[in-house]
Design an enzyme around this catalytic site. Structure first.
Site, short mmCIF file in Angstrom:
data_model
loop_
_atom_site.label_atom_id
_atom_site.label_comp_id
_atom_site.label_asym_id
_atom_site.label_seq_id
_atom_site.Cartn_x
_atom_site.Cartn_y
_atom_site.Cartn_z
N ASP A 141 0.85 -1.32 0.09
CA ASP A 141 0.04 -0.05 -0.16
C ASP A 141 1.03 1.34 0.05
O ASP A 141 2.02 1.18 0.44
CB ASP A 141 -1.01 -0.16 1.47
CG ASP A 141 -1.43 1.44 1.68
OD1 ASP A 141 -2.38 1.58 0.67
OD2 ASP A 141 -1.32 1.79 2.66
N ARG A 152 -14.16 11.03 -0.87
CA ARG A 152 -13.96 11.76 0.77
C ARG A 152 -14.57 13.19 0.37
O ARG A 152 -15.28 13.46 1.25
CB ARG A 152 -12.51 11.65 0.87
CG ARG A 152 -12.28 11.97 2.22
CD ARG A 152 -10.84 11.99 2.60
NE ARG A 152 -10.46 10.42 2.54
CZ ARG A 152 -9.26 10.00 1.98
NH1 ARG A 152 -8.34 10.90 1.48
NH2 ARG A 152 -9.10 8.92 1.78
N HIS A 181 -10.84 18.04 -6.40
CA HIS A 181 -9.90 16.83 -6.27
C HIS A 181 -8.86 17.09 -7.40
O HIS A 181 -7.48 16.73 -7.41
CB HIS A 181 -10.88 15.28 -6.44
CG HIS A 181 -9.56 14.41 -6.28
ND1 HIS A 181 -9.11 13.28 -7.20
CD2 HIS A 181 -9.10 13.98 -5.07
CE1 HIS A 181 -8.48 12.46 -6.51
NE2 HIS A 181 -8.22 12.76 -5.51
N LYS A 216 -6.65 19.42 -6.09
CA LYS A 216 -5.84 18.95 -4.94
C LYS A 216 -4.81 18.05 -5.44
O LYS A 216 -3.58 17.96 -4.86
CB LYS A 216 -6.85 18.14 -3.99
CG LYS A 216 -6.25 17.30 -2.91
CD LYS A 216 -6.15 15.96 -3.14
CE LYS A 216 -5.21 15.04 -2.15
NZ LYS A 216 -4.98 13.78 -2.72
N ASP A 228 -0.12 5.17 0.81
CA ASP A 228 -0.50 5.93 1.80
C ASP A 228 -0.72 5.52 3.21
O ASP A 228 -1.48 4.63 3.32
CB ASP A 228 -1.92 6.76 1.38
CG ASP A 228 -1.72 7.88 0.35
OD1 ASP A 228 -2.47 7.66 -0.80
OD2 ASP A 228 -0.89 8.42 0.26
N GLY A 243 -10.40 7.03 -1.39
CA GLY A 243 -10.25 7.84 -2.64
C GLY A 243 -10.78 9.23 -2.11
O GLY A 243 -12.00 9.69 -1.65
N GLU A 280 -0.70 11.15 5.10
CA GLU A 280 -1.93 11.84 5.16
C GLU A 280 -2.24 12.79 5.98
O GLU A 280 -2.66 13.78 5.37
CB GLU A 280 -2.96 10.68 5.66
CG GLU A 280 -3.00 9.33 4.87
CD GLU A 280 -3.92 9.79 3.60
OE1 GLU A 280 -4.38 8.81 2.92
OE2 GLU A 280 -4.54 10.81 3.37
N THR A 331 -5.20 3.25 -3.30
CA THR A 331 -6.23 3.91 -3.60
C THR A 331 -5.96 5.01 -4.11
O THR A 331 -6.91 5.67 -4.78
CB THR A 331 -7.53 4.01 -2.50
OG1 THR A 331 -7.63 2.51 -2.01
CG2 THR A 331 -8.75 4.57 -2.88
C1 XBP Z 1 -5.41 6.18 0.68
C2 XBP Z 1 -6.45 6.74 0.19
C3 XBP Z 1 -5.96 7.97 -1.06
C4 XBP Z 1 -5.66 9.10 -0.38
C5 XBP Z 1 -5.75 10.25 -1.18
O1 XBP Z 1 -4.97 5.39 -0.40
O2 XBP Z 1 -7.75 6.68 0.49
O3 XBP Z 1 -7.58 8.41 -1.41
O4 XBP Z 1 -6.28 9.33 0.92
O5 XBP Z 1 -5.32 10.04 -2.34
P1 XBP Z 1 -4.00 4.22 0.04
P2 XBP Z 1 -6.41 10.33 -3.74
O6 XBP Z 1 -3.95 3.97 1.51
O7 XBP Z 1 -4.96 2.79 -0.48
O8 XBP Z 1 -2.73 4.35 -0.57
O9 XBP Z 1 -6.79 11.96 -3.35
O10 XBP Z 1 -5.42 10.44 -4.72
O11 XBP Z 1 -7.59 9.44 -3.80
MG MG Z 2 -3.16 3.17 3.36
#
Ligand code: XBP
Ligand code: MG
Length: 248
Positions: free
Chosen positions: A10, A57, A80, A83, A12, A53, A19, A121
């Protein structure tokens, strides 16, 4: 006993602690650029993260703010887009850093001939930029991003897609995640899952994980094992010297 053949990472919260001071800041700067009053503080963002996503969100948040349904989708998409552009600049400025130990683990997996993939994601635009910026010399065997699937975590589609691209037997693959949604997606895909927690996910429900650590650890500063439940009988690969040693 099948041997470890591939690890799907993964992004993030796992490869990068992105985050709190990354995405959250980019969302707020996008709201500001659109002259909107919304600001996501650290606590609120921790709750909003349960919607995976970024566009979804935003859209769910706008619904809570009473924005009309017809307007929400278009506004969320525009916000988005902005962002994502802001996040790309943050990546270029080196503001999204790898978690300690991540690069070493990737190098040692490569040295052991274990395939390496990404299953996130997040949006491919910034994901590929981030991987180039932080791990430019890693040759990924598969990269699956939020754009590549119709359903986001905890749906398993990101990981089932990565398994197809890897072409490995699922029983030889381990997912490394950070969150309850990511863990659920890995388990729904029938894959072993190791969780490395972070400030946002240490209190998540991580039942079903095969191993829970507080990070990747570094030589001389091993990760702390938060839970070692062997929840899903993945001992066959989790106890391989490589993974256990590296992750402890
Ligand atoms: C984490 C998510 C992503 C990010 C924001 O993804 O949910 O949506 O928070 O990125 P993961 P985007 O932990 O699966 O890597 O704004 O591009 O969605
Ligand atoms: Mg993650």
């Amino acid at each position: 006993m099948s041997d470890l053949q591939a690890v799907i990472f993964d992004v993030d919260g796992t490869l990068v602690d992105s985050e709190r001071h990354g995405h959250r800041v980019a969302f707020n700067r996008a709201f500001e650029a659109f002259d909107l009053p919304y600001r996501w503080d650290e606590d609120l963002y921790g709750e909003l993260l349960h919607t995976t996503g970024g566009r979804r969100r935003i859209e769910n948040y706008l619904a809570g703010e009473g924005v009309a349904e017809g307007e929400r989708a278009e506004l969320a998409a525009a916000l988005h887009e902005r962002k994502t552009a802001i996040l790309e600049e943050m990546v270029d400025d080196g503001m999204i850093a790898l978690r300690p130990g991540a690069e070493r683990l990737l190098e040692e997996l490569a040295g052991a001939g274990v395939a390496r993939a990404v299953g996130t994601t997040g949006s491919r635009r910034w994901v590929e930029r981030l991987l180039r910026h932080t791990l430019g010399d890693v040759e990924w065997d598969a990269i699956v991003a939020g754009d590549d699937v119709t359903s986001r975590k905890p749906d398993p589609e990101v990981f089932t897609t990565a398994v197809k691209e890897l072409g490995q037997d699922p029983s030889t693959i381990v997912v490394i995640e950070d969150s309850t949604e990511g863990l659920q997606a890995a388990r729904a895909a029938g894959l072993c899952c190791v969780v490395v927690t972070n400030g946002y996910t240490a209190d998540h429900d991580l039942s079903g994980a095969d191993l829970v650590l507080d990070g990747f650890g570094e030589p001389g500063a091993p990760a702390t094992v938060v839970a070692d439940p062997h929840a899903t009988g993945c001992d066959g690969i989790l106890t391989t010297a490589l993974l256990r040693t590296l992750l402890r």
